[in-house]
Design a protein around this motif. Sequence first.
Motif, PDB file in Angstrom:
ATOM      1  N   GLY A 190       0.813  -1.212   0.000  1.00 47.22           N
ATOM      2  CA  GLY A 190       0.000   0.000   0.000  1.00 47.22           C
ATOM      3  C   GLY A 190       0.845   1.259   0.000  1.00 47.22           C
ATOM      4  N   PHE A 191       1.932   1.245   0.759  1.00 43.96           N
ATOM      5  CA  PHE A 191       2.829   2.404   0.826  1.00 43.96           C
ATOM      6  C   PHE A 191       3.473   2.690  -0.525  1.00 43.96           C
ATOM      7  CE2 PHE A 191       7.325   3.656   1.215  1.00 43.96           C
ATOM      8  CZ  PHE A 191       7.165   4.952   1.696  1.00 43.96           C
ATOM      9  N   TYR A 192       4.030   1.656  -1.167  1.00 43.86           N
ATOM     10  CA  TYR A 192       4.705   1.873  -2.454  1.00 43.86           C
ATOM     11  C   TYR A 192       3.730   2.297  -3.536  1.00 43.86           C
ATOM     12  CZ  TYR A 192       9.060   0.070  -0.538  1.00 43.86           C
ATOM     13  OH  TYR A 192      10.195  -0.095   0.208  1.00 43.86           O
ATOM     14  N   LEU A 193       2.507   1.786  -3.502  1.00 43.68           N
ATOM     15  CA  LEU A 193       1.506   2.235  -4.471  1.00 43.68           C
ATOM     16  C   LEU A 193       1.186   3.710  -4.258  1.00 43.68           C
ATOM     17  CD1 LEU A 193      -1.042  -0.721  -4.754  1.00 43.68           C
ATOM     18  CD2 LEU A 193       0.936  -0.206  -6.199  1.00 43.68           C
ATOM     19  N   GLN A 194       1.095   4.126  -3.001  1.00 40.34           N
ATOM     20  CA  GLN A 194       0.841   5.548  -2.726  1.00 40.34           C
ATOM     21  C   GLN A 194       2.008   6.400  -3.214  1.00 40.34           C
ATOM     22  OE1 GLN A 194       2.562   7.571  -0.074  1.00 40.34           O
ATOM     23  NE2 GLN A 194       1.494   9.311  -1.046  1.00 40.34           N
ATOM     24  N   SER A 202      -4.119   1.915  -3.330  1.00 47.46           N
ATOM     25  CA  SER A 202      -3.407   2.023  -2.065  1.00 47.46           C
ATOM     26  C   SER A 202      -4.397   2.204  -0.921  1.00 47.46           C
ATOM     27  CB  SER A 202      -2.432   3.200  -2.104  1.00 47.46           C
ATOM     28  OG  SER A 202      -1.882   3.432  -0.819  1.00 47.46           O
ATOM     29  N   GLU A 203      -5.376   3.079  -1.118  1.00 48.51           N
ATOM     30  CA  GLU A 203      -6.399   3.310  -0.096  1.00 48.51           C
ATOM     31  C   GLU A 203      -7.145   2.020   0.240  1.00 48.51           C
ATOM     32  OE1 GLU A 203     -10.796   5.438   0.259  1.00 48.51           O
ATOM     33  OE2 GLU A 203      -9.423   6.078  -1.334  1.00 48.51           O
ATOM     34  N   LYS A 204      -7.554   1.260  -0.779  1.00 43.19           N
ATOM     35  CA  LYS A 204      -8.305   0.029  -0.542  1.00 43.19           C
ATOM     36  C   LYS A 204      -7.488  -0.974   0.264  1.00 43.19           C
ATOM     37  CE  LYS A 204     -10.959   0.457  -4.846  1.00 43.19           C
ATOM     38  NZ  LYS A 204     -11.149  -0.105  -6.211  1.00 43.19           N
TER      39      LYS A 204
END
Length: 240
Positions: A190-194, A202-204
């Motif tokens: 999630g962090f790397y996608l953000q 990332s939020e999902k």
Amino acid sequence: MKNSFLFIAVLLIITVNKGWADFNSSKVVFYNIENSYILYSHGNEVKEDYIWLKLAGDARKGQAISGDCDLLFAGNRKNNIINGKALHYETDISSNDDIQNVKAMVNDQYITFDNDEMFGQCGLNVVYGSFLRSKLSQKKYDKQIKEIIVDNLYDAKNNNNPNQRAFSNLVDNLKCSDILNNIQEINDIGFYLQQRKYSINSEKILKKVIACEPNRVVTYLNLGDALNDQSKIIEAKKYY
């Protein structure tokens, strides 16, 4: 005596089955053929189904053995057919972003693909064909989930165009026990996608982490950043 025997029999059945991963109701299902296996993740809000392939060579088919080969297949299912595309994204010695049209035939027992060329890219002696649905021990289920999540993390961290919709689908389908067993890796996805501005998925992913572990402070901060990227300022402040 008869009732005691029945009680012991039921207890034995429960004990034997306790060690097996949830075979019938899990939202992710494994299929295998020899040392190769696939994870089938059903489509939800992203609408596509995803199949993660972990292919391996077989020493019995000759001297030259391929390294592991990872493929991702995505498509829309209608009845028992999934029409979609396969992205060949990583082997031990090379990578390739060529997308090929592929059809998968799916039922409760088997998954079969119709494109031999897709597997031929992986190298010599890669085993493929009809993959049989697996009933895994909990230990092996956990190991194979971990392997695919680690692949996802590598892709999220290193690929400029990561398979972010597929990550979101997989995480959405995982049970909280799977999330908690892999919470660092999933949080980092999630962090790397953000960081790459894929903030919707990332939020999902980060919201699923919080739903399973509401006391993980760093996830709130990462989620605040993902929401802030989408100009969801009021919601971002709540998580900050």
